[in-house]
Design a protein around this motif. Structure first.
Motif, PDB file in Angstrom:
ATOM      1  N   VAL A  32       0.846  -1.199   0.000  1.00  0.00           N
ATOM      2  CA  VAL A  32       0.000   0.000   0.000  1.00  0.00           C
ATOM      3  C   VAL A  32       0.884   1.253   0.000  1.00  0.00           C
ATOM      4  O   VAL A  32       0.622   2.207  -0.741  1.00  0.00           O
ATOM      5  N   LEU A  79       0.805   3.995  -2.903  1.00  0.00           N
ATOM      6  CA  LEU A  79       0.485   5.391  -2.617  1.00  0.00           C
ATOM      7  C   LEU A  79       1.593   6.327  -3.109  1.00  0.00           C
ATOM      8  O   LEU A  79       1.341   7.494  -3.413  1.00  0.00           O
ATOM      9  N   SER A 112      -7.769  -8.591   0.865  1.00  0.00           N
ATOM     10  CA  SER A 112      -6.436  -7.978   0.919  1.00  0.00           C
ATOM     11  C   SER A 112      -5.906  -7.718  -0.492  1.00  0.00           C
ATOM     12  O   SER A 112      -5.497  -6.597  -0.813  1.00  0.00           O
ATOM     13  N   VAL A 132      -5.654  -4.055  -2.539  1.00  0.00           N
ATOM     14  CA  VAL A 132      -4.388  -3.444  -2.959  1.00  0.00           C
ATOM     15  C   VAL A 132      -4.396  -3.199  -4.468  1.00  0.00           C
ATOM     16  O   VAL A 132      -3.978  -2.138  -4.948  1.00  0.00           O
ATOM     17  N   LEU A 146      -6.506  -0.236  -5.411  1.00  0.00           N
ATOM     18  CA  LEU A 146      -5.788   1.016  -5.121  1.00  0.00           C
ATOM     19  C   LEU A 146      -4.734   1.284  -6.210  1.00  0.00           C
ATOM     20  O   LEU A 146      -4.573   2.414  -6.683  1.00  0.00           O
TER      21      LEU A 146
END
Lengths: 271, 568
Positions: free
Chosen positions: B354, B358, B435, B439, B442
Motif C-alpha cells: 500500500v 500510494l 487484501s 491493494v 488502489l
C-alpha cells in the motif's frame, strides 16, 4: 520389591552434611502479577523418601516444583537442595537434581540414544557407566524398539520414558517429577513405581506432583496437599486421615481436605 | 563454601557438549532431508540460487546505472555501503531479539537447560554463536551479490574479497549482541507482552519509514538530483560512531585498493565487536536465571469476555451463510485474529504494498507513457499474486491438517465434511480476496488505468485468489499431516511443497499470459493505452479466469474425495 533388580546408583560424592534435607523450602511465596500462586510454604524432604505433592488444578504444585529446580525464583523465602542454597549455589544444587516436567522437552532431531548421551555428557557421567544404566533402564521401560529413532516420531508415553531415562542417567540424589505416569501403560506405571521405591531405598529422594492419587497412595512415604497456594496437610497417609478425620481411601481424604468446611458435615466414615 | 566437597568436573566443557548436540541435530536434519525429500531440497536450493542471481544482477544494474548518472562519487562516499550495513544491522538485531527471546526465555529448551547444571554463560555463548550463524544467511543472500556487483563495476584487488568477508563477519557480531541485549531487557523489565512490544517497535519503524518516504518524495525531482536529495536527507545515518559507518568505510577502502585503511577499520570493528560480545555474554550469563524467572511470571493471558468484534466481522462478511456454518467460521476468524503471526505478516506485506502504491505517482517514473504504465501494472499484479501464493502456502494450506486433529469434534456436528472444506475455502478466499483485490484496486486507481485494463487486472487478480485458495485447501485436504501441530512443518511437508510449486506455476503461467497480452496490445495503442482490447485478449483473460476456477474446483474435488474417506 524383588532383590535381583539393579539398584540405581547415587553420585559418589556425599551431600555436605549427612543429615541435610534433600529439599528445604523456608517460607517460600510466589506471586505472578496479581495472582499469589504459593503462600508462605515451608517444607522439608528427607533423603530416602518418596514425597507426593497433591492439589487441585492451579493450587501451586508445579510452581513449587519449578522453584525447587531453580527455574523460578521465589518472590520471598529461600530454597535449599541437598544443602545448597538455590539462589547462590544453583549450579552445585542442580548437579544432584533431575527434573522431568509434565511435558518433557526432548530435542526432536535427536534419537533417544543421542538425547541420553547428550545428558550423559552434560553431567559428566563416564560412558561405560551410562551405557550400563541405559541398557538397564531401556530394558525395564521397554525402549529398545524406538531408542534409535528420531524423537519427533515418539508418542507422549515414549517421550515420558525417554525423559525419565535421561533424568536417571546421572543417578540423581533428588528426582523431581511432574505427573510421572500420564499417558503410560499399566506395565510401565508399575516399573516406574518400582524405580521410585528403589531410588528411595538407595538413599535418594523423589519429589513428585500428581493428580493420580493411586500412585501417591501406592509409593509415597509422605504426602503434602496444597490448596490455593497454602500447604493444608502434610504427613503419612495415616496422618492425613487423622487430619481429615476420615478413614478411607486417599481420594476421599483429598476431597475432604480440599473441599473445605462445606463437605465436613457429611459422613465421616466410608460406607 | 569451603566445607562442600569438590564437584566431579564434566569431561568436556558445557559449550562443547552443547555444540556437539547442535552438530548431531544438524547432521540428522540433513540426513533426513536428503533421504525423505531430495527433490524438495533440490527445489529449495534452486530457488535460493534464482534469488541470489536475481539480486546480483539487480545490484549490478544499480551500480551501472549510478555510473550513467555520473554519481560514482556516491559509491566513493560509501553512501550505499553505509545504508546497506545500517539497514542490515537493524534487521539482524530485530530478528535476533525475537529469536533469542524464544530461545533463552521460552518454556522448552531454556527450561530444560536451566534445570541442568550447565553454565549459564555457556548457554548464552551458544545463543550468541547461533545469532552469528543466522546472520551468515544475510551474507550468503545479500552480502555475496553486493560484493560481486561492486567487483563487476569497479576494478578491485584480490584482497578485496577476503576483506569484504572479514568486515561482514566482524560486523554481524554487533547486531547479534544488540538482539541478545534487547531480548534480555524485555525479559527483565517488560515480560508481560513481548510480542506486543516487538510489534509496536516494528510499527514505529514502519511509520517512520513511511513518513520519511513521504517527505523525500514530496517534490517530483528527476533521477540523479532526486537521488542526491535523498542522500542529503539521510546523511544523518553516516555517524562516525556507528559500526555500520566503520564497516562501510572499510569495505569502500578495500574496493578502492587502500589496504591499510581497510585493515584499520577492520580492526576497529573487530575490537568493538569482541568487547561488546564479551560484555553481553557475561552480563546475560550472570542474569539469565533471573530473567528467565521474570519472563515466566510475567506472561500475560488476557481475559476475553465476549469477543464481540470478531462476531460482528463474521456476521458482516459471511451474512449469506447459515448460522451453523457461520459459527465454524467464527472459530476460524477468532483463531486468526488471536494469532499475531498470521495477521501481522499479511499486514506487513500488504502494508508495504500500500505504501508503495500510494507513492507510485511520486516516483521518478513517466507514468503517462503507455509502455511504462503497462509495465508497472504488470509488475504490481505479479508482486501481489506471488505474495499471495506464498501466503496461502504458509497459512491456508495447514488449515485442514490442523482441523483434522479436532475432526472427531466436528464430526459430532450435523455438517458434512465437504461442507467443512467449502467453509474453509470461503474463509481463506474472503481474507485473501479482500487484501489482494483491495491493494490491486488502489494500484489501478493510482495508475489511472483505462477501464478494460482495470477489468483485466482485477479479474485476473480475483481469479488467481480463487485458484490459490482452492489449491491450498484442496491439496491441504488431500495431503493432511494429522499428528503435526506446527503449521510451519505442515507447510514444509511434501503436500505443502507440492502446493507451493503448483501455486507458483499457476501464478507464473497466468502472468506470462498477461505479459503476452500486454505486448500484443501495446503496439496498437502507443499513443494512449487502449480503451479497447482486441477480442483475442478478452478471450485469453476469460480463459485465465476460467482456468483459475477450474484449478480450484479440481483441487477441492480431489481434496474432498480424500477428506471424506479420512479416518481419525
Amino acid at each position: 520389591m524383588p532383590d535381583d533388580k539393579p539398584q540405581p546408583e547415587l553420585p559418589s560424592e556425599p551431600t555436605p552434611d549427612g543429615a541435610t534435607p534433600a529439599v528445604r523450602l523456608e517460607h517460600v511465596s510466589k506471586r505472578f502479577g496479581a495472582t499469589q500462586a504459593v503462600r508462605d510454604l515451608s517444607l522439608k524432604l528427607q533423603a530416602g523418601e518418596v514425597f507426593a505433592f497433591l492439589g487441585p488444578n492451579g493450587a501451586g504444585k508445579t510452581t513449587t516444583l519449578r522453584m525447587t529446580t531453580g527455574l523460578l525464583r521465589p518472590t520471598s523465602g529461600r530454597v535449599w537442595v541437598c544443602g545448597y542454597a538455590m539462589a547462590e549455589d544453583g549450579r552445585l544444587a542442580k548437579r544432584h537434581i533431575a527434573y522431568v516436567p509434565d511435558q518433557p522437552f526432548i530435542y526432536e532431531k535427536l534419537t533417544g540414544r543421542e538425547f541420553v548421551n547428550f545428558t550423559r555428557d552434560m553431567y559428566g557421567v563416564p560412558k561405560r557407566l551410562a551405557a550400563e544404566r541405559l541398557a538397564d533402564l531401556g530394558a525395564r521401560l521397554d525402549m529398545d524398539g524406538f531408542l534409535d529413532q528420531l524423537a519427533e516420531s515418539y508418542s507422549h508415553g515414549m517421550k515420558q520414558k525417554l525423559a525419565l531415562t535421561a533424568a536417571l542417567i546421572h543417578a540423581p540424589r533428588l528426582l523431581i517429577v511432574d505427573e510421572p505416569i500420564v499417558g503410560l501403560d499399566p506395565r510401565t506405571v508399575r516399573v516406574i513405581k518400582d524405580i521410585f521405591r528403589e531410588i528411595a531405598h538407595a538413599g535418594g529422594t523423589v519429589f513428585m506432583c500428581t493428580h493420580t492419587l493411586d500412585i501417591a497412595e501406592a509409593v509415597a512415604d509422605r504426602i503434602g496437599i496444597i490448596h490455593e497456594g497454602h500447604l493444608i496437610a502434610l504427613g503419612t497417609l495415616e496422618e492425613l486421615r487423622q487430619t481429615a478425620a476420615y478413614h478411607g481411601r486417599l481420594e476421599d481424604v483429598f476431597l475432604r481436605l480440599t473441599e473445605g468446611e462445606g463437605a465436613r458435615g457429611d459422613d465421616r466414615h466410608p460406607g | 563454601m569451603t566445607d562442600i566437597p569438590a564437584e566431579r568436573p564434566p569431561s568436556r566443557s558445557d559449550l562443547t557438549v552443547l555444540l556437539r548436540c547442535r552438530a548431531v541435530q544438524l547432521r540428522n536434519v540433513v540426513d533426513q532431508q536428503l533421504r525423505d525429500a531430495p527433490l524438495r531440497t533440490l527445489a529449495m536450493l534452486a530457488l535460493l540460487a534464482v534469488i541470489w542471481v536475481a539480486l546480483y544482477f539487480l545490484l549490478s544494474a544499480i551500480f551501472r546505472h549510478l555510473r550513467t548518472w555520473d554519481l560514482v562519487g556516491i559509491v566513493a562516499d560509501q553512501h550505499i555501503f553505509v545504508h546497506f550495513f545500517l539497514v542490515l544491522g537493524v534487521m539482524l538485531a530485530f530478528s535476533n531479539a525475537i529469536l533469542t527471546f524464544g530461545a533463552l526465555y521460552g518454556r522448552e529448551e531454556a527450561a530444560h537447560l536451566l534445570s541442568t547444571p550447565v553454565h549459564p554463560r555457556q548457554v548464552v555463548c551458544l545463543k550468541w554463536f547461533e545469532g552469528l550463524v543466522l546472520s551468515s544467511w544475510s551474507f550468503l543472500l545479500l552480502g555475496v551479490p553486493l560484493m560481486l556487483a561492486v567487483a563487476r563495476n569497479t576494478p578491485v584487488a584480490w584482497y578485496y574479497y577476503p576483506l569484504f568477508l572479514a568486515h561482514f563477519a566482524a560486523f554481524v557480531a554487533i547486531p547479534a549482541c544488540v538482539g541478545l541485549l534487547a531480548a534480555w531487557v524485555v525479559a527483565m523489565w517488560a515480560p508481560r507482552r513481548p510480542m506486543t512490544i516487538a510489534l509496536c517497535i516494528g510499527l514505529v519503524l514502519l511509520v517512520s519509514a513511511v513518513v520519511w518516504l513521504w517527505t523525500v518524495s514530496r517534490h517530483a525531482l528527476e533521477s540523479s538530483e532526486w537521488l542526491q536529495v535523498i542522500f542529503k536527507q539521510i546523511s544523518f545515518v553516516k555517524q562516525p560512531l556507528l559500526p555500520s559507518t566503520w564497516t562501510a568505510n572499510g569495505v569502500a577502502a578495500a574496493a578502492e585498493q587502500r589496504l591499510s585503511a581497510s585493515l584499520f577499520y577492520l580492526l576497529v570493528v573487530v575490537g568493538n565487536a569482541a568487547f561488546v560480545s564479551w560484555l553481553t555474554i557475561n552480563l546475560l550469563g550472570r542474569h539469565w536465571a533471573e530473567a528467565f524467572s521474570r519472563a515466566q511470571q510475567g506472561r500475560f493471558y488476557p481475559t476475553i469476555r465476549s469477543g464481540w468484534a470478531t462476531l460482528v466481522v463474521c456476521r458482516v462478511l459471511f451474512f449469506y451463510l447459515p448460522r451453523r456454518l457461520r459459527m465454524i467460521l467464527l472459530k476460524d476468524l477468532r483463531s486468526f485474529a488471536r494469532d499475531p503471526k498470521q495477521w501481522t505478516q499479511i499486514l506487513i506485506m500488504f502494508g508495504l504494498l500500500v505504501i508503495y502504491v500510494l507513492n507510485l505517482r511520486r516516483l521518478p517514473l513517466d507514468l503517462e507513457n503507455p509502455s511504462m504504465k503497462t509495465l508497472i501494472a504488470f509488475l504490481n499484479l505479479t508482486t501481489v499474486t506471488l505474495i499471495l501464493a506464498t501466503f496461502t502456502s504458509r497459512f491456508v494450506y495447514p488449515l485442514l491438517s490442523l482441523e483434522s486433529q479436532q475432526l472427531w469434534l466436528l464430526e459430532l456436528l450435523p455438517t458434512r465434511r465437504v461442507t467443512l472444506l467449502l467453509v474453509k475455502f470461503l474463509f481463506a478466499l474472503t481474507v485473501t480476496g479482500l487484501s489482494c483485490c483491495g491493494v490491486m484496486a488502489l494500484a489501478v486507481y493510482v495508475l489511472r488505468l483505462p477501464t478494460p485494463w482495470v477489468i483485466v487486472d482485477m479479474g485476473v487478480c480475483a481469479g488467481i485468489c480463487i485458484g490459490l485458495c482452492g489449491l491450498a485447501i484442496g491439496l491441504g485436504a488431500r495431503f493432511p499431516l494429522l499428528r503435526q501441530r506446527n503449521p510451519a512443518r505442515i507447510a514444509s511437508g511434501f503436500g505443502g511443497t507440492f502446493n507451493l510449486m503448483a501455486s507458483m506455476m499457476l501464478v507464473i503461467g497466468q502472468m506470462a499470459a498477461i505479459g503476452y497480452i500486454s505486448l500484443k496490445e501495446l503496439p496498437t495503442n502507443l499513443a494512449t493505452l487502449g480503451n479497447r482490447l482486441m477480442p483475442q485478449s478478452w478471450l485469453i483473460v476469460g480463459g485465465l479466469m476460467g482456468l483459475s476456477v477450474a484449478v480450484a474446483a479440481l483441487a477441492l474435488w480431489v481434496g474432498a474425495r480424500h477428506f471424506n474417506r479420512l479416518e481419525c
